[in-house]
Design a protein around this motif. Structure first.
Motif, PDB file in Angstrom:
ATOM      1  N   VAL A  38      20.621  47.819   0.857  1.00 35.10           N
ATOM      2  CA  VAL A  38      20.862  46.074   0.514  1.00 35.10           C
ATOM      3  C   VAL A  38      22.143  45.755   0.812  1.00 35.10           C
ATOM      4  N   LEU A  39      22.667  46.567   0.399  1.00 34.76           N
ATOM      5  CA  LEU A  39      24.322  46.273   1.438  1.00 34.76           C
ATOM      6  C   LEU A  39      24.641  45.696   2.984  1.00 34.76           C
ATOM      7  N   VAL A  40      23.579  46.447   3.461  1.00 36.35           N
ATOM      8  CA  VAL A  40      23.481  46.304   4.657  1.00 36.35           C
ATOM      9  C   VAL A  40      22.734  44.920   5.146  1.00 36.35           C
ATOM     10  N   VAL A  41      21.679  44.988   4.267  1.00 39.73           N
ATOM     11  CA  VAL A  41      21.219  43.689   4.647  1.00 39.73           C
ATOM     12  C   VAL A  41      22.001  42.378   4.561  1.00 39.73           C
ATOM     13  N   PHE A  42      22.896  42.290   3.197  1.00 41.29           N
ATOM     14  CA  PHE A  42      23.310  41.591   2.746  1.00 41.29           C
ATOM     15  C   PHE A  42      25.348  40.979   3.647  1.00 41.29           C
ATOM     16  N   PHE A  43      25.174  41.980   4.282  1.00 44.99           N
ATOM     17  CA  PHE A  43      26.507  41.937   5.594  1.00 44.99           C
ATOM     18  C   PHE A  43      25.596  41.241   6.442  1.00 44.99           C
ATOM     19  N   ALA A  44      24.178  41.743   7.587  1.00 43.73           N
ATOM     20  CA  ALA A  44      23.624  41.416   8.541  1.00 43.73           C
ATOM     21  C   ALA A  44      23.968  39.878   7.933  1.00 43.73           C
ATOM     22  N   GLY A  45      22.924  39.128   6.526  1.00 44.69           N
ATOM     23  CA  GLY A  45      23.304  37.547   6.906  1.00 44.69           C
ATOM     24  C   GLY A  45      24.478  36.920   6.646  1.00 44.69           C
ATOM     25  N   LEU A  46      25.481  37.762   6.222  1.00 45.28           N
ATOM     26  CA  LEU A  46      26.799  37.148   6.068  1.00 45.28           C
ATOM     27  C   LEU A  46      26.884  36.120   7.326  1.00 45.28           C
ATOM     28  N   GLY A  47      27.142  36.548   8.459  1.00 44.04           N
ATOM     29  CA  GLY A  47      27.406  36.081   9.853  1.00 44.04           C
ATOM     30  C   GLY A  47      26.491  35.229  10.502  1.00 44.04           C
ATOM     31  N   ARG A  48      24.822  34.585   9.545  1.00 43.20           N
ATOM     32  CA  ARG A  48      24.069  34.049   9.945  1.00 43.20           C
ATOM     33  C   ARG A  48      24.409  32.301   8.931  1.00 43.20           C
ATOM     34  N   ASP A  49      24.457  31.742  10.432  1.00 45.58           N
ATOM     35  CA  ASP A  49      24.512  30.107   9.589  1.00 45.58           C
ATOM     36  C   ASP A  49      23.382  29.327   9.208  1.00 45.58           C
ATOM     37  N   PRO A  50      23.538  29.201   8.446  1.00 47.00           N
ATOM     38  CA  PRO A  50      22.373  28.338   7.354  1.00 47.00           C
ATOM     39  C   PRO A  50      22.266  27.037   7.671  1.00 47.00           C
ATOM     40  N   SER A  51      22.612  26.294   8.622  1.00 51.22           N
ATOM     41  CA  SER A  51      22.339  25.234   8.900  1.00 51.22           C
ATOM     42  C   SER A  51      20.994  25.412  10.103  1.00 51.22           C
ATOM     43  N   ARG A  52      20.890  26.517  10.879  1.00 50.36           N
ATOM     44  CA  ARG A  52      20.381  26.677  11.582  1.00 50.36           C
ATOM     45  C   ARG A  52      18.873  27.257  10.744  1.00 50.36           C
ATOM     46  N   LEU A  53      18.327  26.382  10.198  1.00 45.11           N
ATOM     47  CA  LEU A  53      16.755  26.294  10.007  1.00 45.11           C
ATOM     48  C   LEU A  53      15.857  27.016  11.238  1.00 45.11           C
ATOM     49  N   PRO A  54      15.284  27.327  11.047  1.00 47.02           N
ATOM     50  CA  PRO A  54      13.507  26.988  12.209  1.00 47.02           C
ATOM     51  C   PRO A  54      13.050  26.294  11.745  1.00 47.02           C
ATOM     52  N   THR A  55      12.222  25.564  12.392  1.00 41.56           N
ATOM     53  CA  THR A  55      11.688  24.163  12.496  1.00 41.56           C
ATOM     54  C   THR A  55      10.108  24.543  12.335  1.00 41.56           C
ATOM     55  N   VAL A  56       9.613  23.779  11.460  1.00 45.06           N
ATOM     56  CA  VAL A  56       8.169  24.265  11.147  1.00 45.06           C
ATOM     57  C   VAL A  56       7.274  23.867  12.334  1.00 45.06           C
ATOM     58  N   TYR A  57       7.889  23.698  13.093  1.00 43.82           N
ATOM     59  CA  TYR A  57       6.852  23.758  14.576  1.00 43.82           C
ATOM     60  C   TYR A  57       7.051  24.580  15.393  1.00 43.82           C
ATOM     61  N   GLN A  58       7.167  25.381  15.134  1.00 42.89           N
ATOM     62  CA  GLN A  58       8.130  26.635  16.215  1.00 42.89           C
ATOM     63  C   GLN A  58       6.280  27.454  16.863  1.00 42.89           C
ATOM     64  N   ASP A  59       6.136  27.261  17.613  1.00 38.61           N
ATOM     65  CA  ASP A  59       4.730  27.715  18.833  1.00 38.61           C
ATOM     66  C   ASP A  59       3.520  26.487  17.973  1.00 38.61           C
ATOM     67  N   LYS A  60       4.171  25.496  17.914  1.00 39.91           N
ATOM     68  CA  LYS A  60       3.200  24.622  17.614  1.00 39.91           C
ATOM     69  C   LYS A  60       3.973  23.417  18.457  1.00 39.91           C
ATOM     70  N   PRO A  61       2.614  21.987  18.745  1.00 42.89           N
ATOM     71  CA  PRO A  61       3.407  21.293  19.400  1.00 42.89           C
ATOM     72  C   PRO A  61       3.264  20.091  18.150  1.00 42.89           C
ATOM     73  N   LEU A  62       4.774  18.920  18.955  1.00 45.44           N
ATOM     74  CA  LEU A  62       5.195  17.673  18.026  1.00 45.44           C
ATOM     75  C   LEU A  62       4.027  17.351  17.715  1.00 45.44           C
ATOM     76  N   PRO A  63       4.351  16.677  16.620  1.00 43.12           N
ATOM     77  CA  PRO A  63       3.324  15.731  16.381  1.00 43.12           C
ATOM     78  C   PRO A  63       3.386  13.638  17.479  1.00 43.12           C
ATOM     79  N   ALA A  64       2.073  13.471  17.140  1.00 44.31           N
ATOM     80  CA  ALA A  64       2.098  12.285  18.102  1.00 44.31           C
ATOM     81  C   ALA A  64       3.117  11.146  17.656  1.00 44.31           C
ATOM     82  N   PHE A  65       4.409  10.687  18.564  1.00 42.03           N
ATOM     83  CA  PHE A  65       5.533   9.662  17.905  1.00 42.03           C
ATOM     84  C   PHE A  65       5.041   8.835  19.805  1.00 42.03           C
ATOM     85  N   THR A  66       5.602   7.519  19.282  1.00 39.77           N
ATOM     86  CA  THR A  66       6.121   7.008  21.247  1.00 39.77           C
ATOM     87  C   THR A  66       7.267   6.368  20.290  1.00 39.77           C
ATOM     88  N   ALA A  67       8.051   6.574  20.497  1.00 40.64           N
ATOM     89  CA  ALA A  67       9.246   5.783  20.690  1.00 40.64           C
ATOM     90  C   ALA A  67       9.733   4.742  21.578  1.00 40.64           C
TER      91      ALA A  67
END
Lengths: 178, 154
Positions: A16-45
């Motif tokens: 548990v200590l190893v897992v938590f320690f590894a987690g310490l250095g992670r940036d919580p703002s770097r979230l995975p995108t829900v579109y990982q390995d998928k195309p982005l939805p249709a949009f026209t800007a």
């Protein structure tokens, strides 16, 4: 056997200590995108540059791998990554832009002052297109493969280190894919 | 002057946390607004991650509150309105995570640890309990009586 069982809590604690320690250095703002390995939805800007064609999801489906950079004139880190994109554009990397939640005219002024690295640029003054893409803030940069699928989303500035350490190797790999 | 400052500080400290929802965002229908308000308390702001979009002053939280209300005003159910945001930002935006195969460990992990610990504690305490003593035999009784009476004899 009995002695080993006695050690189990200590082993679990260390795990548990190893897992938590590894987690310490992670940036919580770097979230995975829900579109990982998928195309982005249709949009026209609509276009940011007057008389231009703007940006649509279809532009991301062809000529890959490409980068989609979400930026704004009011965003500090965008100022940091902008010279990187200018250099990449000169090297022939295809970069599309989406100007997120900017005041009218500000995005265009930003490009006039700092240079324009984008092939296509869309304007998203309300931020609704960005929200469709799951954008939480600026800058964010999507790496999109030849099939138009998102392969990586970078949250924060694309610094020279981020480019050479993460995105450039990924782009090279995507280029070699069929 | 000093007392005024102290009074002002006291008043400032007394002020409760105000929700960030602005009047211009609210729906005219109080029933719909109440639903939207309740839902927005359960949705995480992706900018300031430990606040709900109801509490957050971030511009994106405001946009998401407005989108949530738009969906509700358009007749979406609570679930549909939340799903709209989950589809774009992932399950991370739900402050109360849904019960799914990949969240089982999150929901029941602590209970599992508690059970394992309880089992361990039970086994340990059992091994330490003193051996149960049986009733005394006639010989033991005689020996005890002899010992107890040995003082008198002496």
């Amino acid at each position: 056997m009995k002695r080993l069982l006695f050690l189990a809590p200590a082993v679990a604690f260390v795990a548990v200590l190893v897992v938590f320690f590894a987690g310490l250095g992670r940036d919580p703002s770097r979230l995975p995108t829900v579109y990982q390995d998928k195309p982005l939805p249709a949009f026209t800007a609509p276009p940011l540059r007057p008389g231009d064609v703007g940006l649509s999801a279809a532009d991301l489906q062809t000529g890959g791998p490409v980068l989609l950079n979400v930026f704004a004139s009011w965003c500090g880190p965008c100022r940091v990554e902008h010279p990187v994109f200018m250099r990449l554009r000169a090297q022939g990397v295809i970069i599309h832009g989406l100007n997120w939640k900017d005041q009218p005219g500000q995005g265009l002024r930003w490009l006039a002052e700092n240079g324009d690295p984008y092939v296509r640029v869309g304007d998203d003054p309300t931020g609704r297109i960005g929200i469709e893409l799951g954008v939480a803030g600026v800058p964010e940069t999507f790496v999109i493969d030849k099939q138009g699928r998102v392969r990586y989303r970078h949250v924060g500035a694309v610094t020279p280190e981020v480019w050479s350490g993460k995105i450039e190797p990924l782009m090279a790999k995507l280029r070699s894919e069929s | 002057m000093r007392r005024m400052a102290v009074a002002a500080l006291a008043l400032a400290l007394m002020a409760g946390p105000a929700a960030a929802v602005n009047p211009d965002e609210q729906l005219a229908d109080p029933a719909l607004e109440a639903r939207a308000h309740k839902l927005s308390k359960e949705l995480r702001c992706v900018v300031c991650q430990n606040q709900s979009i109801d509490d957050s002053d971030a511009a994106l939280a405001r946009d998401l509150r407005i989108i949530l209300r738009e969906r509700i005003a358009a007749g979406a159910s609570d679930e549909e309105a939340v799903d709209f945001l989950v589809q774009r930002y992932g399950s991370f935006v739900q402050l109360k995570p849904p019960l799914r195969a990949d969240t089982l460990a999150l929901w029941f992990g602590p209970l599992g640890v508690l059970l394992l610990g309880g089992l361990g504690a039970y086994a340990y305490m059992r091994s330490r309990a003193p051996q149960k003593v049986g009733a005394l035999t006639a010989e033991d009784e005689a020996e005890a009586a002899r010992l107890l009476n040995s003082d008198k004899a002496g």
